[in-house]
Motif scaffolding. Structure first.
Motif, PDB file in Angstrom:
ATOM      1  N   GLY A  80      24.312  35.543 -36.525  1.00  0.00           N
ATOM      2  CA  GLY A  80      23.028  34.978 -36.121  1.00  0.00           C
ATOM      3  C   GLY A  80      22.813  33.545 -36.556  1.00  0.00           C
ATOM      4  O   GLY A  80      21.663  33.102 -36.687  1.00  0.00           O
ATOM      5  N   LEU A  81      23.893  32.799 -36.773  1.00  0.00           N
ATOM      6  CA  LEU A  81      23.759  31.411 -37.228  1.00  0.00           C
ATOM      7  C   LEU A  81      22.914  30.579 -36.271  1.00  0.00           C
ATOM      8  O   LEU A  81      22.038  29.820 -36.685  1.00  0.00           O
ATOM      9  CB  LEU A  81      25.141  30.768 -37.380  1.00  0.00           C
ATOM     10  CG  LEU A  81      25.126  29.252 -37.653  1.00  0.00           C
ATOM     11  CD1 LEU A  81      24.568  28.971 -39.045  1.00  0.00           C
ATOM     12  CD2 LEU A  81      26.509  28.651 -37.491  1.00  0.00           C
ATOM     13  N   TYR A  82      23.153  30.726 -34.969  1.00  0.00           N
ATOM     14  CA  TYR A  82      22.506  29.848 -33.994  1.00  0.00           C
ATOM     15  C   TYR A  82      20.995  30.068 -33.952  1.00  0.00           C
ATOM     16  O   TYR A  82      20.238  29.129 -33.687  1.00  0.00           O
ATOM     17  CB  TYR A  82      23.127  30.055 -32.622  1.00  0.00           C
ATOM     18  CG  TYR A  82      24.612  29.770 -32.603  1.00  0.00           C
ATOM     19  CD1 TYR A  82      25.095  28.471 -32.748  1.00  0.00           C
ATOM     20  CD2 TYR A  82      25.538  30.807 -32.478  1.00  0.00           C
ATOM     21  CE1 TYR A  82      26.453  28.210 -32.751  1.00  0.00           C
ATOM     22  CE2 TYR A  82      26.898  30.555 -32.474  1.00  0.00           C
ATOM     23  CZ  TYR A  82      27.351  29.257 -32.616  1.00  0.00           C
ATOM     24  OH  TYR A  82      28.702  28.995 -32.636  1.00  0.00           O
ATOM     25  N   GLU A  83      20.562  31.295 -34.199  1.00  0.00           N
ATOM     26  CA  GLU A  83      19.123  31.565 -34.212  1.00  0.00           C
ATOM     27  C   GLU A  83      18.441  30.946 -35.429  1.00  0.00           C
ATOM     28  O   GLU A  83      17.228  30.726 -35.424  1.00  0.00           O
ATOM     29  CB  GLU A  83      18.863  33.064 -34.179  1.00  0.00           C
ATOM     30  CG  GLU A  83      19.031  33.701 -32.809  1.00  0.00           C
ATOM     31  CD  GLU A  83      20.465  33.663 -32.294  1.00  0.00           C
ATOM     32  OE1 GLU A  83      20.653  33.461 -31.083  1.00  0.00           O
ATOM     33  OE2 GLU A  83      21.398  33.825 -33.113  1.00  0.00           O
ATOM     34  N   ARG A  84      19.214  30.656 -36.463  1.00  0.00           N
ATOM     35  CA  ARG A  84      18.639  30.054 -37.670  1.00  0.00           C
ATOM     36  C   ARG A  84      18.612  28.538 -37.604  1.00  0.00           C
ATOM     37  O   ARG A  84      17.986  27.887 -38.448  1.00  0.00           O
ATOM     38  CB  ARG A  84      19.427  30.481 -38.917  1.00  0.00           C
ATOM     39  CG  ARG A  84      19.419  31.977 -39.163  1.00  0.00           C
ATOM     40  CD  ARG A  84      19.885  32.313 -40.559  1.00  0.00           C
ATOM     41  NE  ARG A  84      21.234  31.864 -40.841  1.00  0.00           N
ATOM     42  CZ  ARG A  84      22.341  32.577 -40.597  1.00  0.00           C
ATOM     43  NH1 ARG A  84      22.231  33.781 -40.046  1.00  0.00           N
ATOM     44  NH2 ARG A  84      23.538  32.105 -40.883  1.00  0.00           N
ATOM     45  N   LEU A  85      19.283  27.964 -36.613  1.00  0.00           N
ATOM     46  CA  LEU A  85      19.315  26.517 -36.486  1.00  0.00           C
ATOM     47  C   LEU A  85      18.129  26.046 -35.654  1.00  0.00           C
ATOM     48  O   LEU A  85      17.724  26.723 -34.701  1.00  0.00           O
ATOM     49  CB  LEU A  85      20.611  26.064 -35.804  1.00  0.00           C
ATOM     50  CG  LEU A  85      21.903  26.317 -36.581  1.00  0.00           C
ATOM     51  CD1 LEU A  85      23.106  25.973 -35.707  1.00  0.00           C
ATOM     52  CD2 LEU A  85      21.944  25.500 -37.863  1.00  0.00           C
ATOM     53  N   PRO A  86      17.564  24.877 -35.978  1.00  0.00           N
ATOM     54  CA  PRO A  86      16.444  24.368 -35.177  1.00  0.00           C
ATOM     55  C   PRO A  86      16.923  23.837 -33.842  1.00  0.00           C
ATOM     56  O   PRO A  86      17.989  23.233 -33.745  1.00  0.00           O
ATOM     57  CB  PRO A  86      15.878  23.236 -36.044  1.00  0.00           C
ATOM     58  CG  PRO A  86      17.056  22.771 -36.850  1.00  0.00           C
ATOM     59  CD  PRO A  86      17.885  24.004 -37.113  1.00  0.00           C
TER      60      PRO A  86
END
Length: 334
Positions: free
Chosen positions: A316-322
């Motif tokens: 889920g890295l991409y969901e944590r990026l702005p």
């Protein structure tokens, strides 16, 4: 003719000029914090007062949302063409002239943006020679540090003004005229359109001058792994001719983590993740043996990077990026 920036006094950090509109701190050579609105551009002058003095090396504006932009949607160029370049002094002039000749005949508005990735040859000299007698919106970014193709395309896509953004390789292996087919698909509603050299993706795909056998073999093996891990159903993820709607580009490219060759896989994996529609047109592709990917280690590293992309998806890295919306400032001609 010069163009003034409408955002007041500039804070000078070496040759990176930052013109803040609101609070915040920006760092030399890095993107500003996403919460702040900042215009930045590289300049050949230590304290330029106009964009003209900066030799058109305009980079980007970071607003808090796309609706904050001073650039109205009906004023945008229809198409931005981004050309990433690393040590391309021997072939980029031919490519740029072919692109310019094609665009000059079109009725839609356009811009051409060349992003130089820390070249150690005279790529910038070739770009300057090309641009000096041309009409139209031609800009370039001459970054002195080599960061890789993924970083370079990302930088160009986030600096682009167009309603649609196309990146294409500097070797002209896929001719700019392929956009004719792409335009039909984007006007029919596709968010992203890619070229493929593989007839399993689309009928008519052709490698007019194919790669050497060992490259094709390694590529085919690698693609099966890529399909299994990250992008099922697309046989050619690596053709360097891809078109994005502005919305898709501004959603996907700020999230890209891969700075080198496998960014294409990451881009397509994210497009699938966020349900963007993808169209495919056949490429008539001509191999240039001077490509910058050569060794077996390059292919092994590419596969390792694909596993890393899969890991980012799973964790889920991409969901944590702005997410970042990027637009250009309004310019006033004098």
């Amino acid at each position: 003719m010069a163009s003034k920036v409408l955002y007041g006094r500039a804070e000078v950090l070496g040759y990176l000029i930052l013109i803040p509109k609101s609070r915040g701190k920006a760092f030399p050579g890095q993107y500003p914090a996403v919460d702040f609105q900042t215009v930045c551009f590289y300049s050949s002058q230590p304290n330029p007062s106009t964009i003209n003095q900066a030799k058109y090396n305009l980079i980007c504006l970071y607003p808090r949302s796309d609706s904050d932009s001073m650039f109205k949607s009906d004023e945008r160029p229809f198409l931005s063409v981004i050309v990433p370049a690393y040590n391309e002094e021997k072939r980029i002039a031919k490519t740029l002239n072919a692109i310019y000749k094609y665009l000059a005949l079109k009725t839609f508005s356009w811009e051409l943006l060349i992003v130089i990735d820390g070249a150690t040859d005279n790529t910038i000299g070739q770009v300057l020679d090309f641009a000096k007698d041309k009409e139209g919106e031609i800009r370039w970014i001459d970054r002195k540090e080599n960061r890789g193709k993924g970083y370079t395309v990302r930088e160009g896509m986030l600096a682009a003004n167009g309603s649609y953004c196309l990146f294409t390789d500097a070797d002209n292996s896929t001719d700019i005229s392929h956009f004719d087919q792409m335009e039909l698909l984007i006007r029919s509603g596709k968010d992203i359109v890619i070229c493929s050299r593989d007839s399993k993706d689309v009928a008519g795909a052709c490698q007019a001058i194919p790669q050497p056998f060992h490259k094709r073999l390694l590529g085919n093996i690698g693609n099966l792994i890529i399909q299994f891990i990250a992008v099922p159903g697309i046989w050619d993820t690596q053709c360097g001719f891809k078109l994005f709607s502005r919305e898709a580009a501004l959603k996907i490219f700020p999230l890209i983590q891969n700075e080198r060759w496998m960014f294409d896989v990451e881009v397509l994996a994210l497009a699938r993740r966020y349900d963007y529609s993808i169209g495919i047109v056949p490429a008539y592709w001509i191999d240039d043996p001077r490509t910058n990917v050569h060794s077996l280690l390059d292919y092994v590293d590419s596969l390792l990077q694909t596993f890393k992309i899969r890991w980012h998806m799973m964790t889920g890295l991409y969901e944590r990026l702005p997410s970042v919306s990027v637009n250009m400032p309004t310019l006033v001609d004098e």
